[in-house]
Design a protein around this motif. Structure first.
Motif, PDB file in Angstrom:
ATOM      1  N   ARG A  39       0.827  -1.205   0.000  1.00  0.00           N
ATOM      2  CA  ARG A  39       0.000   0.000   0.000  1.00  0.00           C
ATOM      3  C   ARG A  39       0.865   1.260   0.000  1.00  0.00           C
ATOM      4  N   LEU A  40       0.331   2.294  -0.607  1.00  0.00           N
ATOM      5  CA  LEU A  40       0.969   3.602  -0.600  1.00  0.00           C
ATOM      6  C   LEU A  40       0.818   4.243   0.782  1.00  0.00           C
ATOM      7  N   ASN A  41      -0.368   4.113   1.368  1.00  0.00           N
ATOM      8  CA  ASN A  41      -0.639   4.699   2.683  1.00  0.00           C
ATOM      9  C   ASN A  41      -1.178   3.603   3.592  1.00  0.00           C
ATOM     10  N   ASN A  42      -0.346   3.126   4.498  1.00  0.00           N
ATOM     11  CA  ASN A  42      -0.767   2.033   5.379  1.00  0.00           C
ATOM     12  C   ASN A  42      -0.954   2.462   6.826  1.00  0.00           C
ATOM     13  N   ASP A  64      -0.346 -16.752  12.691  1.00  0.00           N
ATOM     14  CA  ASP A  64       1.046 -17.210  12.758  1.00  0.00           C
ATOM     15  C   ASP A  64       1.794 -16.785  11.495  1.00  0.00           C
ATOM     16  N   ALA A  65       1.576 -15.539  11.103  1.00  0.00           N
ATOM     17  CA  ALA A  65       2.184 -14.993   9.882  1.00  0.00           C
ATOM     18  C   ALA A  65       2.971 -13.733  10.217  1.00  0.00           C
ATOM     19  N   LYS A  66       3.906 -13.402   9.340  1.00  0.00           N
ATOM     20  CA  LYS A  66       4.726 -12.199   9.482  1.00  0.00           C
ATOM     21  C   LYS A  66       4.158 -11.078   8.623  1.00  0.00           C
ATOM     22  N   TYR A  67       4.608  -9.883   8.937  1.00  0.00           N
ATOM     23  CA  TYR A  67       4.232  -8.680   8.198  1.00  0.00           C
ATOM     24  C   TYR A  67       5.500  -8.049   7.633  1.00  0.00           C
ATOM     25  N   VAL A  68       5.489  -7.758   6.327  1.00  0.00           N
ATOM     26  CA  VAL A  68       6.631  -7.113   5.683  1.00  0.00           C
ATOM     27  C   VAL A  68       6.114  -6.005   4.774  1.00  0.00           C
ATOM     28  N   GLU A  69       6.663  -4.812   4.938  1.00  0.00           N
ATOM     29  CA  GLU A  69       6.330  -3.720   4.024  1.00  0.00           C
ATOM     30  C   GLU A  69       7.170  -3.874   2.761  1.00  0.00           C
ATOM     31  N   VAL A  70       6.541  -3.687   1.607  1.00  0.00           N
ATOM     32  CA  VAL A  70       7.240  -3.754   0.327  1.00  0.00           C
ATOM     33  C   VAL A  70       6.907  -2.472  -0.453  1.00  0.00           C
ATOM     34  N   PRO A  71       7.484  -1.344  -0.017  1.00  0.00           N
ATOM     35  CA  PRO A  71       7.159  -0.062  -0.648  1.00  0.00           C
ATOM     36  C   PRO A  71       7.597   0.009  -2.112  1.00  0.00           C
ATOM     37  N   GLU A  72       8.518  -0.853  -2.513  1.00  0.00           N
ATOM     38  CA  GLU A  72       8.960  -0.875  -3.907  1.00  0.00           C
ATOM     39  C   GLU A  72       7.811  -1.192  -4.863  1.00  0.00           C
ATOM     40  N   LEU A  73       6.755  -1.835  -4.350  1.00  0.00           N
ATOM     41  CA  LEU A  73       5.617  -2.200  -5.193  1.00  0.00           C
ATOM     42  C   LEU A  73       4.431  -1.244  -5.036  1.00  0.00           C
ATOM     43  N   ALA A  74       4.604  -0.197  -4.249  1.00  0.00           N
ATOM     44  CA  ALA A  74       3.540   0.802  -4.101  1.00  0.00           C
ATOM     45  C   ALA A  74       3.589   1.768  -5.280  1.00  0.00           C
ATOM     46  N   PRO A  75       2.438   2.215  -5.743  1.00  0.00           N
ATOM     47  CA  PRO A  75       2.431   3.200  -6.835  1.00  0.00           C
ATOM     48  C   PRO A  75       2.830   4.582  -6.311  1.00  0.00           C
ATOM     49  N   GLU A  76       3.089   5.489  -7.223  1.00  0.00           N
ATOM     50  CA  GLU A  76       3.333   6.882  -6.850  1.00  0.00           C
ATOM     51  C   GLU A  76       1.991   7.528  -6.503  1.00  0.00           C
ATOM     52  N   PRO A  77       1.968   8.465  -5.542  1.00  0.00           N
ATOM     53  CA  PRO A  77       0.695   9.089  -5.158  1.00  0.00           C
ATOM     54  C   PRO A  77      -0.033   9.738  -6.327  1.00  0.00           C
ATOM     55  N   ASP A  78       0.686  10.469  -7.167  1.00  0.00           N
ATOM     56  CA  ASP A  78       0.046  11.160  -8.289  1.00  0.00           C
ATOM     57  C   ASP A  78      -0.571  10.177  -9.282  1.00  0.00           C
ATOM     58  N   MET A  79       0.121   9.084  -9.522  1.00  0.00           N
ATOM     59  CA  MET A  79      -0.376   8.061 -10.448  1.00  0.00           C
ATOM     60  C   MET A  79      -1.711   7.497  -9.949  1.00  0.00           C
ATOM     61  N   LEU A  80      -1.755   7.176  -8.683  1.00  0.00           N
ATOM     62  CA  LEU A  80      -2.974   6.611  -8.097  1.00  0.00           C
ATOM     63  C   LEU A  80      -4.119   7.626  -8.124  1.00  0.00           C
ATOM     64  N   ASN A  92      -3.543   2.720 -19.207  1.00  0.00           N
ATOM     65  CA  ASN A  92      -2.486   3.714 -18.970  1.00  0.00           C
ATOM     66  C   ASN A  92      -1.901   3.581 -17.569  1.00  0.00           C
ATOM     67  N   MET A  93      -2.746   3.253 -16.610  1.00  0.00           N
ATOM     68  CA  MET A  93      -2.273   3.013 -15.243  1.00  0.00           C
ATOM     69  C   MET A  93      -1.310   1.832 -15.250  1.00  0.00           C
ATOM     70  N   ARG A  94      -1.686   0.777 -15.939  1.00  0.00           N
ATOM     71  CA  ARG A  94      -0.835  -0.422 -16.032  1.00  0.00           C
ATOM     72  C   ARG A  94       0.526  -0.064 -16.626  1.00  0.00           C
ATOM     73  N   ASP A  95       0.520   0.667 -17.726  1.00  0.00           N
ATOM     74  CA  ASP A  95       1.775   1.050 -18.384  1.00  0.00           C
ATOM     75  C   ASP A  95       2.636   1.920 -17.470  1.00  0.00           C
ATOM     76  N   ALA A  96       2.009   2.909 -16.832  1.00  0.00           N
ATOM     77  CA  ALA A  96       2.751   3.810 -15.941  1.00  0.00           C
ATOM     78  C   ALA A  96       3.310   3.052 -14.737  1.00  0.00           C
ATOM     79  N   TYR A  97       2.513   2.155 -14.196  1.00  0.00           N
ATOM     80  CA  TYR A  97       2.959   1.373 -13.034  1.00  0.00           C
ATOM     81  C   TYR A  97       4.102   0.435 -13.432  1.00  0.00           C
ATOM     82  N   PHE A  98       3.976  -0.234 -14.569  1.00  0.00           N
ATOM     83  CA  PHE A  98       5.052  -1.109 -15.051  1.00  0.00           C
ATOM     84  C   PHE A  98       6.341  -0.316 -15.262  1.00  0.00           C
TER      85      PHE A  98
END
Length: 153
Positions: A39-42, A64-80, A92-98
């Motif tokens: 997530r962009l804003n968690n 019984d699970a762990k939590y890991v932040e993966v900000p590398e996969l969050a979109p940019e705020p403006d894009m979202l 276009n969102m797909r292309d920009a995100y890729f």
């Protein structure tokens, strides 16, 4: 999560529209070991039981699970924002995100082992128009379809 011996099981889930009971039961039933927060804003109060401050505790004690932040996969705020305001189509969102995650070199910088029995978390209820689906699609393209994806709804 079903998979064959050549793939790693990975899921995706959105918390919006789910009770805590449903959300955590879905994770347990799928045997998720690690929730990967993309997530962009968690930290928003709107995240309820899925707030970054509380989620690690709930995951450990209920699943019984762990939590890991993966900000590398969050979109940019403006894009979202542009997509949410319908100023950008899904294609276009797909292309920009890729383009964004390609610049971040996520396929090289993230360890595929992190995704085994993992579950990408976002807020969107359904996966169809959510960047978590795009992230998994992109990674599968670069990791030779090694991820066997299940969307938990």
């Amino acid at each position: 999560m079903k998979h064959d011996k050549n793939t790693l099981p990975v899921a995706s889930i959105g918390f919006t529209g789910k009770t805590a009971h449903k959300f955590f039961d879905l994770l347990k039933e799928a045997r998720v070991r690690t929730v990967l927060d993309v997530r962009l804003n968690n930290t928003s109060q709107l995240a309820g039981f899925a707030k970054k401050q509380d989620l690690p505790y709930f995951l450990e004690h209920l699943c019984d699970a762990k939590y890991v932040e993966v900000p590398e996969l969050a979109p940019e705020p403006d894009m979202l924002k542009r997509y949410q305001r319908k100023e950008m189509s899904w294609e276009n969102m797909r292309d920009a995100y890729f383009d964004l995650i390609a610049k971040r070199r996520v396929e090289s910088n993230l360890d595929i082992a992190l995704f085994e029995s993992g579950c990408l978390l976002c807020s969107e209820h359904l996966p169809h128009h959510c960047h978590r689906t795009l992230a998994l699609e992109y990674l599968n393209q670069h990791w030779n379809n090694r991820l066997s994806v299940t969307h938990l709804t």
